[in-house]
Design an enzyme around this catalytic site. Structure first.
Site, PDB file in Angstrom:
ATOM      1  N   GLU A 328      42.626  31.658  42.661  1.00 17.29           N
ATOM      2  CA  GLU A 328      42.265  32.066  41.303  1.00 17.29           C
ATOM      3  C   GLU A 328      41.054  32.988  41.352  1.00 17.29           C
ATOM      4  O   GLU A 328      40.019  32.642  41.945  1.00 17.29           O
ATOM      5  CB  GLU A 328      41.885  30.852  40.443  1.00 17.29           C
ATOM      6  N   CYS A 329      41.158  34.147  40.721  1.00 18.88           N
ATOM      7  CA  CYS A 329      40.054  35.097  40.568  1.00 18.88           C
ATOM      8  C   CYS A 329      39.401  35.376  41.915  1.00 18.88           C
ATOM      9  O   CYS A 329      39.979  36.056  42.754  1.00 18.88           O
ATOM     10  CB  CYS A 329      39.051  34.581  39.530  1.00 18.88           C
ATOM     11  N   GLY A 330      38.217  34.846  42.192  1.00 17.54           N
ATOM     12  CA  GLY A 330      37.592  35.086  43.485  1.00 17.54           C
ATOM     13  C   GLY A 330      38.450  34.624  44.637  1.00 17.54           C
ATOM     14  O   GLY A 330      38.487  35.254  45.704  1.00 17.54           O
TER      15      GLY A 330
END
Length: 438
Positions: A328-330
Protein backbone atom coordinates in the site's frame (compact mmCIF):
# COMPACT_ATOMS: atom_id res chain seq x y z
CA UNK A 1 -28.28 -5.57 18.24
CA UNK A 2 -26.53 -2.82 20.19
CA UNK A 3 -23.72 -2.74 22.72
CA UNK A 4 -23.20 -0.21 25.49
CA UNK A 5 -20.39 2.33 25.27
CA UNK A 6 -18.47 4.14 28.02
CA UNK A 7 -19.22 7.89 28.19
CA UNK A 8 -17.18 9.86 25.68
CA UNK A 9 -16.28 13.19 24.12
CA UNK A 10 -15.02 14.32 20.73
CA UNK A 11 -12.30 16.98 20.56
CA UNK A 12 -12.75 19.11 17.46
CA UNK A 13 -12.11 22.60 16.12
CA UNK A 14 -13.21 25.01 13.38
CA UNK A 15 -10.17 24.05 11.28
CA UNK A 16 -6.83 22.30 11.32
CA UNK A 17 -3.96 24.00 13.12
CA UNK A 18 -5.89 25.18 16.17
CA UNK A 19 -4.11 22.97 18.71
CA UNK A 20 -6.61 20.15 19.05
CA UNK A 21 -3.94 17.43 18.85
CA UNK A 22 -2.06 19.02 21.76
CA UNK A 23 -5.32 19.18 23.72
CA UNK A 24 -6.12 15.59 22.77
CA UNK A 25 -2.78 14.15 23.87
CA UNK A 26 -2.69 16.18 27.07
CA UNK A 27 -6.24 15.19 27.95
CA UNK A 28 -5.63 11.50 27.28
CA UNK A 29 -2.60 11.45 29.56
CA UNK A 30 -4.16 13.64 32.28
CA UNK A 31 -7.21 11.38 32.51
CA UNK A 32 -5.02 8.28 32.51
CA UNK A 33 -2.89 9.81 35.28
CA UNK A 34 -6.12 10.17 37.27
CA UNK A 35 -6.48 6.41 37.14
CA UNK A 36 -9.05 6.19 34.34
CA UNK A 37 -8.90 3.65 31.52
CA UNK A 38 -9.12 5.97 28.53
CA UNK A 39 -10.06 4.68 25.06
CA UNK A 40 -8.90 6.95 22.21
CA UNK A 41 -10.41 7.10 18.73
CA UNK A 42 -9.69 9.18 15.63
CA UNK A 43 -12.48 10.39 13.38
CA UNK A 44 -11.52 10.16 9.74
CA UNK A 45 -8.72 8.61 7.68
CA UNK A 46 -5.64 9.75 9.62
CA UNK A 47 -2.59 7.47 9.56
CA UNK A 48 -0.39 9.17 12.15
CA UNK A 49 -2.48 10.36 15.11
CA UNK A 50 -3.50 6.91 16.43
CA UNK A 51 0.12 6.07 17.32
CA UNK A 52 0.38 9.31 19.33
CA UNK A 53 -2.94 8.48 21.03
CA UNK A 54 -1.67 5.06 22.03
CA UNK A 55 1.47 6.55 23.54
CA UNK A 56 -0.61 9.02 25.56
CA UNK A 57 -3.42 6.72 26.72
CA UNK A 58 -1.71 3.33 26.94
CA UNK A 59 -4.49 1.76 24.83
CA UNK A 60 -4.64 1.22 21.05
CA UNK A 61 -6.46 3.97 19.15
CA UNK A 62 -8.71 3.24 16.18
CA UNK A 63 -10.13 5.23 13.28
CA UNK A 64 -13.89 5.64 12.88
CA UNK A 65 -14.96 6.79 9.43
CA UNK A 66 -18.56 7.51 8.46
CA UNK A 67 -17.71 7.78 4.74
CA UNK A 68 -15.69 4.62 4.30
CA UNK A 69 -17.02 2.23 6.92
CA UNK A 70 -20.31 0.31 6.97
CA UNK A 71 -22.28 0.43 10.19
CA UNK A 72 -21.21 -3.08 11.22
CA UNK A 73 -17.52 -2.16 11.00
CA UNK A 74 -18.08 1.02 13.02
CA UNK A 75 -19.83 -1.14 15.60
CA UNK A 76 -17.01 -3.67 15.66
CA UNK A 77 -14.38 -0.96 16.10
CA UNK A 78 -16.34 0.90 18.78
CA UNK A 79 -16.56 -2.34 20.77
CA UNK A 80 -12.83 -1.94 21.42
CA UNK A 81 -13.86 0.64 24.04
CA UNK A 82 -15.42 -2.02 26.26
CA UNK A 83 -13.69 -2.05 29.63
CA UNK A 84 -12.70 1.62 29.38
CA UNK A 85 -13.96 4.27 31.81
CA UNK A 86 -14.14 7.08 29.27
CA UNK A 87 -13.71 7.60 25.51
CA UNK A 88 -11.89 10.58 24.02
CA UNK A 89 -12.02 10.89 20.23
CA UNK A 90 -10.14 13.39 18.06
CA UNK A 91 -11.77 14.97 15.04
CA UNK A 92 -10.04 15.76 11.77
CA UNK A 93 -9.99 19.09 9.92
CA UNK A 94 -12.95 21.25 10.95
CA UNK A 95 -15.93 19.82 12.82
CA UNK A 96 -18.31 19.79 9.84
CA UNK A 97 -15.77 19.20 7.07
CA UNK A 98 -16.46 16.17 4.88
CA UNK A 99 -16.90 15.28 1.22
CA UNK A 100 -19.64 16.21 -1.23
CA UNK A 101 -20.93 12.70 -1.95
CA UNK A 102 -22.02 10.42 0.88
CA UNK A 103 -20.38 7.06 1.51
CA UNK A 104 -21.28 4.05 3.63
CA UNK A 105 -22.79 5.98 6.54
CA UNK A 106 -22.33 9.65 5.73
CA UNK A 107 -20.01 12.30 4.39
CA UNK A 108 -17.03 11.66 6.66
CA UNK A 109 -17.26 14.64 9.01
CA UNK A 110 -16.26 14.57 12.67
CA UNK A 111 -19.72 15.88 13.52
CA UNK A 112 -21.25 12.72 12.02
CA UNK A 113 -19.00 10.56 14.18
CA UNK A 114 -19.90 12.50 17.32
CA UNK A 115 -23.62 12.38 16.56
CA UNK A 116 -23.58 8.66 15.70
CA UNK A 117 -21.78 7.79 18.94
CA UNK A 118 -23.57 10.33 21.15
CA UNK A 119 -20.30 12.06 22.09
CA UNK A 120 -20.61 15.73 23.09
CA UNK A 121 -18.21 17.99 21.18
CA UNK A 122 -15.44 19.96 22.88
CA UNK A 123 -14.56 22.74 20.45
CA UNK A 124 -10.95 24.01 20.61
CA UNK A 125 -10.90 27.64 19.52
CA UNK A 126 -7.75 29.59 18.64
CA UNK A 127 -8.60 33.04 20.02
CA UNK A 128 -5.41 34.69 18.82
CA UNK A 129 -6.23 38.07 17.25
CA UNK A 130 -9.78 38.22 18.64
CA UNK A 131 -11.63 38.33 21.95
CA UNK A 132 -15.43 38.57 22.25
CA UNK A 133 -15.71 37.73 18.55
CA UNK A 134 -14.60 34.16 19.27
CA UNK A 135 -18.02 33.62 20.85
CA UNK A 136 -19.71 34.24 17.51
CA UNK A 137 -17.65 31.41 16.00
CA UNK A 138 -18.55 29.09 18.86
CA UNK A 139 -22.21 30.05 18.64
CA UNK A 140 -22.28 29.34 14.93
CA UNK A 141 -20.76 25.90 15.41
CA UNK A 142 -23.26 25.03 18.13
CA UNK A 143 -26.22 26.27 16.06
CA UNK A 144 -25.15 24.74 12.72
CA UNK A 145 -26.51 21.34 13.79
CA UNK A 146 -28.80 21.70 16.82
CA UNK A 147 -29.03 17.91 17.17
CA UNK A 148 -25.28 17.57 17.76
CA UNK A 149 -24.42 17.30 21.49
CA UNK A 150 -22.14 20.16 22.50
CA UNK A 151 -20.06 20.10 25.70
CA UNK A 152 -18.37 23.50 25.47
CA UNK A 153 -15.18 25.21 24.35
CA UNK A 154 -11.50 25.29 25.22
CA UNK A 155 -9.96 28.66 24.37
CA UNK A 156 -6.43 28.24 23.03
CA UNK A 157 -3.53 30.68 22.61
CA UNK A 158 -4.79 33.24 25.07
CA UNK A 159 -2.33 36.16 25.28
CA UNK A 160 -3.02 37.62 28.75
CA UNK A 161 -5.45 37.74 31.69
CA UNK A 162 -7.17 40.71 30.03
CA UNK A 163 -7.55 38.72 26.82
CA UNK A 164 -9.12 35.89 28.80
CA UNK A 165 -11.59 38.22 30.55
CA UNK A 166 -12.75 39.66 27.24
CA UNK A 167 -13.09 36.25 25.59
CA UNK A 168 -15.04 34.92 28.58
CA UNK A 169 -17.38 37.91 28.40
CA UNK A 170 -18.29 36.93 24.86
CA UNK A 171 -18.75 33.28 25.79
CA UNK A 172 -20.97 34.23 28.74
CA UNK A 173 -23.13 36.36 26.48
CA UNK A 174 -23.46 33.47 24.01
CA UNK A 175 -24.24 30.98 26.78
CA UNK A 176 -21.14 28.90 25.97
CA UNK A 177 -19.58 26.64 28.58
CA UNK A 178 -15.85 27.42 28.87
CA UNK A 179 -14.04 24.23 29.86
CA UNK A 180 -10.57 25.73 29.88
CA UNK A 181 -8.32 28.56 28.72
CA UNK A 182 -4.83 27.71 27.44
CA UNK A 183 -2.16 30.44 27.54
CA UNK A 184 -0.14 31.01 24.39
CA UNK A 185 2.99 28.86 24.36
CA UNK A 186 5.26 28.38 21.39
CA UNK A 187 6.88 25.20 22.66
CA UNK A 188 3.79 22.99 22.46
CA UNK A 189 3.74 22.30 18.72
CA UNK A 190 4.56 18.77 17.59
CA UNK A 191 7.28 18.42 14.93
CA UNK A 192 5.97 18.27 11.37
CA UNK A 193 7.07 17.48 7.83
CA UNK A 194 5.38 17.38 4.45
CA UNK A 195 2.72 14.77 5.34
CA UNK A 196 1.86 16.51 8.62
CA UNK A 197 3.16 15.30 11.97
CA UNK A 198 6.24 13.13 12.14
CA UNK A 199 5.58 9.55 13.22
CA UNK A 200 5.33 8.88 16.93
CA UNK A 201 8.33 6.54 16.77
CA UNK A 202 10.46 9.38 15.36
CA UNK A 203 9.71 11.94 18.07
CA UNK A 204 12.97 12.71 19.92
CA UNK A 205 11.32 12.64 23.38
CA UNK A 206 7.66 11.75 22.99
CA UNK A 207 7.05 10.71 26.60
CA UNK A 208 8.33 14.01 27.99
CA UNK A 209 6.31 15.95 25.42
CA UNK A 210 3.06 14.15 26.26
CA UNK A 211 3.60 14.56 30.00
CA UNK A 212 4.22 18.25 29.38
CA UNK A 213 0.93 18.54 27.52
CA UNK A 214 -0.85 16.74 30.36
CA UNK A 215 0.60 19.07 32.98
CA UNK A 216 -0.39 22.07 30.84
CA UNK A 217 -3.95 20.78 30.45
CA UNK A 218 -4.26 20.03 34.15
CA UNK A 219 -3.23 23.59 35.04
CA UNK A 220 -5.62 25.27 32.62
CA UNK A 221 -8.61 23.00 31.99
CA UNK A 222 -11.45 21.91 34.26
CA UNK A 223 -10.94 18.15 34.10
CA UNK A 224 -13.88 17.48 36.41
CA UNK A 225 -16.20 19.42 34.09
CA UNK A 226 -14.85 17.58 31.06
CA UNK A 227 -15.42 14.18 32.70
CA UNK A 228 -18.92 15.24 33.75
CA UNK A 229 -19.77 16.28 30.16
CA UNK A 230 -18.93 12.88 28.67
CA UNK A 231 -21.85 10.86 27.30
CA UNK A 232 -22.57 8.22 24.67
CA UNK A 233 -25.33 6.14 23.13
CA UNK A 234 -25.36 2.39 22.45
CA UNK A 235 -23.41 1.44 19.35
CA UNK A 236 -24.42 -1.07 16.65
CA UNK A 237 -23.13 -4.61 16.91
CA UNK A 238 -20.57 -5.67 14.36
CA UNK A 239 -17.17 -7.21 13.86
CA UNK A 240 -13.67 -6.31 12.77
CA UNK A 241 -12.36 -7.37 9.32
CA UNK A 242 -11.38 -10.98 8.74
CA UNK A 243 -7.76 -11.72 7.86
CA UNK A 244 -6.62 -12.18 4.24
CA UNK A 245 -4.41 -15.12 5.30
CA UNK A 246 -3.54 -17.19 8.37
CA UNK A 247 0.13 -16.23 8.70
CA UNK A 248 0.81 -12.64 7.64
CA UNK A 249 4.33 -11.23 7.42
CA UNK A 250 3.83 -7.52 8.11
CA UNK A 251 6.65 -5.03 7.47
CA UNK A 252 6.97 -2.76 10.48
CA UNK A 253 9.68 -0.12 10.88
CA UNK A 254 10.25 3.58 10.22
CA UNK A 255 9.82 3.06 6.45
CA UNK A 256 6.63 0.97 6.68
CA UNK A 257 4.27 1.94 9.47
CA UNK A 258 0.86 3.00 8.13
CA UNK A 259 -1.72 0.24 8.39
CA UNK A 260 -5.15 1.04 9.77
CA UNK A 261 -5.22 -0.33 13.34
CA UNK A 262 -8.67 -1.90 12.94
CA UNK A 263 -7.36 -4.13 10.14
CA UNK A 264 -4.49 -5.61 12.11
CA UNK A 265 -6.64 -5.90 15.25
CA UNK A 266 -9.28 -7.72 13.21
CA UNK A 267 -6.73 -10.08 11.73
CA UNK A 268 -5.54 -10.99 15.22
CA UNK A 269 -9.08 -11.24 16.63
CA UNK A 270 -9.96 -13.79 13.96
CA UNK A 271 -6.94 -15.94 14.76
CA UNK A 272 -4.33 -14.83 12.21
CA UNK A 273 -0.67 -14.77 13.18
CA UNK A 274 1.12 -11.47 12.55
CA UNK A 275 4.81 -11.95 11.80
CA UNK A 276 6.54 -8.53 11.92
CA UNK A 277 9.80 -7.95 10.08
CA UNK A 278 11.98 -4.92 9.29
CA UNK A 279 13.12 -4.28 5.73
CA UNK A 280 15.36 -1.47 7.05
CA UNK A 281 17.19 -4.06 9.18
CA UNK A 282 17.53 -6.19 6.02
CA UNK A 283 15.15 -8.81 7.40
CA UNK A 284 13.38 -11.20 5.02
CA UNK A 285 9.73 -12.05 5.66
CA UNK A 286 9.10 -15.27 7.56
CA UNK A 287 9.50 -18.15 5.08
CA UNK A 288 6.37 -19.84 6.47
CA UNK A 289 4.14 -16.79 5.90
CA UNK A 290 1.10 -17.19 3.67
CA UNK A 291 1.07 -13.49 2.75
CA UNK A 292 3.52 -10.56 2.86
CA UNK A 293 1.99 -7.12 3.44
CA UNK A 294 4.05 -3.95 2.96
CA UNK A 295 2.22 -0.99 4.53
CA UNK A 296 2.59 2.66 3.65
CA UNK A 297 5.14 4.91 5.28
CA UNK A 298 8.20 6.86 4.23
CA UNK A 299 10.31 4.67 1.90
CA UNK A 300 11.57 7.82 0.17
CA UNK A 301 13.44 8.79 3.36
CA UNK A 302 15.15 5.39 3.47
CA UNK A 303 15.45 4.57 -0.22
CA UNK A 304 19.20 3.98 -0.16
CA UNK A 305 18.95 1.58 2.78
CA UNK A 306 16.11 -0.32 1.14
CA UNK A 307 17.97 -0.55 -2.17
CA UNK A 308 20.97 -2.08 -0.39
CA UNK A 309 18.91 -4.59 1.67
CA UNK A 310 19.81 -7.76 -0.20
CA UNK A 311 18.39 -10.16 2.38
CA UNK A 312 15.06 -8.36 2.24
CA UNK A 313 15.11 -8.40 -1.56
CA UNK A 314 15.93 -12.10 -1.83
CA UNK A 315 13.27 -13.07 0.73
CA UNK A 316 10.60 -11.05 -1.05
CA UNK A 317 11.42 -12.62 -4.42
CA UNK A 318 11.36 -16.12 -2.93
CA UNK A 319 7.94 -15.48 -1.40
CA UNK A 320 6.45 -13.81 -4.48
CA UNK A 321 7.40 -16.76 -6.66
CA UNK A 322 4.53 -18.79 -5.20
CA UNK A 323 2.58 -16.77 -2.61
CA UNK A 324 0.81 -13.37 -2.51
CA UNK A 325 2.44 -10.03 -1.73
CA UNK A 326 0.57 -6.75 -1.33
CA UNK A 327 1.83 -3.20 -0.88
CA UNK A 328 0.00 0.00 0.00
CA UNK A 329 1.30 3.45 -1.00
CA UNK A 330 4.90 3.42 0.28
CA UNK A 331 4.79 -0.36 0.23
CA UNK A 332 3.60 -0.27 -3.37
CA UNK A 333 6.49 2.04 -4.27
CA UNK A 334 8.95 -0.40 -2.67
CA UNK A 335 7.50 -3.25 -4.74
CA UNK A 336 8.20 -1.26 -7.90
CA UNK A 337 11.25 -1.03 -10.12
CA UNK A 338 12.69 2.24 -8.83
CA UNK A 339 12.11 5.24 -6.57
CA UNK A 340 13.64 8.63 -7.32
CA UNK A 341 14.20 10.73 -4.20
CA UNK A 342 13.75 14.50 -3.88
CA UNK A 343 17.37 15.13 -4.90
CA UNK A 344 16.87 13.22 -8.16
CA UNK A 345 18.83 10.11 -7.14
CA UNK A 346 17.39 6.87 -8.51
CA UNK A 347 17.20 3.93 -6.11
CA UNK A 348 16.46 0.42 -7.33
CA UNK A 349 13.51 -1.10 -5.46
CA UNK A 350 12.34 -4.73 -5.36
CA UNK A 351 11.33 -4.97 -9.02
CA UNK A 352 8.36 -7.20 -8.31
CA UNK A 353 6.27 -4.64 -10.19
CA UNK A 354 7.32 -2.20 -12.90
CA UNK A 355 6.25 0.95 -11.02
CA UNK A 356 8.68 3.90 -11.05
CA UNK A 357 7.89 6.83 -8.75
CA UNK A 358 9.57 10.17 -8.17
CA UNK A 359 9.73 12.67 -5.33
CA UNK A 360 11.85 15.01 -7.44
CA UNK A 361 8.66 15.85 -9.33
CA UNK A 362 6.26 16.26 -6.41
CA UNK A 363 2.52 16.02 -6.87
CA UNK A 364 0.02 16.11 -4.01
CA UNK A 365 -2.49 13.25 -3.87
CA UNK A 366 -5.10 13.42 -1.11
CA UNK A 367 -8.58 12.05 -0.64
CA UNK A 368 -10.92 9.13 -0.23
CA UNK A 369 -10.82 6.41 -2.86
CA UNK A 370 -13.45 3.94 -4.02
CA UNK A 371 -12.24 1.01 -6.09
CA UNK A 372 -13.68 -1.90 -8.03
CA UNK A 373 -11.08 -4.65 -8.33
CA UNK A 374 -10.11 -5.99 -11.76
CA UNK A 375 -8.19 -8.84 -10.13
CA UNK A 376 -8.13 -10.38 -6.65
CA UNK A 377 -6.36 -8.59 -3.83
CA UNK A 378 -5.51 -10.67 -0.72
CA UNK A 379 -8.75 -11.08 1.21
CA UNK A 380 -10.91 -9.60 -1.55
CA UNK A 381 -12.23 -11.16 -4.76
CA UNK A 382 -12.16 -9.58 -8.21
CA UNK A 383 -15.08 -7.11 -8.64
CA UNK A 384 -15.09 -6.41 -4.87
CA UNK A 385 -15.81 -2.76 -4.06
CA UNK A 386 -13.28 -1.28 -1.66
CA UNK A 387 -13.02 1.98 0.26
CA UNK A 388 -9.72 3.61 1.14
CA UNK A 389 -7.74 6.83 1.38
CA UNK A 390 -4.73 8.18 -0.50
CA UNK A 391 -2.16 10.69 0.82
CA UNK A 392 1.28 11.12 -0.74
CA UNK A 393 3.47 13.45 -2.80
CA UNK A 394 4.99 11.04 -5.29
CA UNK A 395 4.63 11.20 -9.06
CA UNK A 396 4.18 8.10 -11.22
CA UNK A 397 6.74 7.98 -14.02
CA UNK A 398 6.00 4.41 -15.14
CA UNK A 399 3.23 1.97 -14.21
CA UNK A 400 3.45 -0.72 -16.91
CA UNK A 401 1.67 -3.64 -15.23
CA UNK A 402 -2.02 -4.47 -15.51
CA UNK A 403 -4.30 -2.10 -13.57
CA UNK A 404 -5.48 -3.67 -10.32
CA UNK A 405 -8.71 -1.68 -10.05
CA UNK A 406 -10.95 1.03 -11.42
CA UNK A 407 -10.39 3.80 -8.87
CA UNK A 408 -12.36 6.97 -8.24
CA UNK A 409 -12.46 9.75 -5.68
CA UNK A 410 -15.24 10.24 -3.14
CA UNK A 411 -17.51 11.75 -5.80
CA UNK A 412 -16.87 8.92 -8.28
CA UNK A 413 -14.51 10.85 -10.56
CA UNK A 414 -11.85 8.50 -11.99
CA UNK A 415 -8.27 8.92 -10.76
CA UNK A 416 -5.22 7.61 -12.63
CA UNK A 417 -3.69 5.81 -9.62
CA UNK A 418 -5.23 2.41 -10.36
CA UNK A 419 -2.64 0.25 -8.65
CA UNK A 420 -1.28 -2.73 -10.55
CA UNK A 421 -0.72 -6.48 -10.39
CA UNK A 422 1.72 -9.01 -11.78
CA UNK A 423 1.77 -12.67 -10.86
CA UNK A 424 1.20 -13.02 -7.11
CA UNK A 425 2.01 -9.32 -6.46
CA UNK A 426 -0.51 -6.49 -6.03
CA UNK A 427 -0.17 -2.86 -5.05
CA UNK A 428 -2.34 0.21 -4.50
CA UNK A 429 -1.70 3.86 -3.75
CA UNK A 430 -4.74 3.93 -1.47
CA UNK A 431 -4.69 2.55 2.05
CA UNK A 432 -7.48 0.02 2.47
CA UNK A 433 -10.18 0.88 5.03
CA UNK A 434 -13.04 -1.51 4.26
CA UNK A 435 -14.94 -3.49 1.68
CA UNK A 436 -18.19 -1.80 0.68
CA UNK A 437 -21.41 -3.56 1.63
CA UNK A 438 -23.49 -2.55 -1.38
Amino acid sequence: MLHDMPPGLLISAPSSGTGKTTVMLGLLRALADDGLKVQPFKSGPDYIDPAFHRAAAGRPSFNLDTWAMPEGLIGGISAEAQGADIVVAEGSMGLFDGVATGGECGFGSSAETAQAMGWPVVLVLDIGGQAQSAAATALGFRAYNPDLPFAGVILNRCASPRHERLARLGMDRAGMNVLGVLPRRGDLALPERHLGLIQAVEHPDLEAAIQGYADFLRENVDLAAIKAAAASRPAPAGQLPKPPAQRIALAQDAAFSFTYPHLVEGWRAHGAEILPFSPLADEAPDATADLVWLPGGYPELHAGTLAAAQGFRAGMHRHAASKPVHGECGGYMALGSALIDKSGTRHEMLGLLGLVTSYEKRKFHLGYRQAVLNAPLPGHAAVARLRGHEFHYSTILEEPDAPLAQVGDADGNPVPETGSHRGHVTGTFFHLISEATS
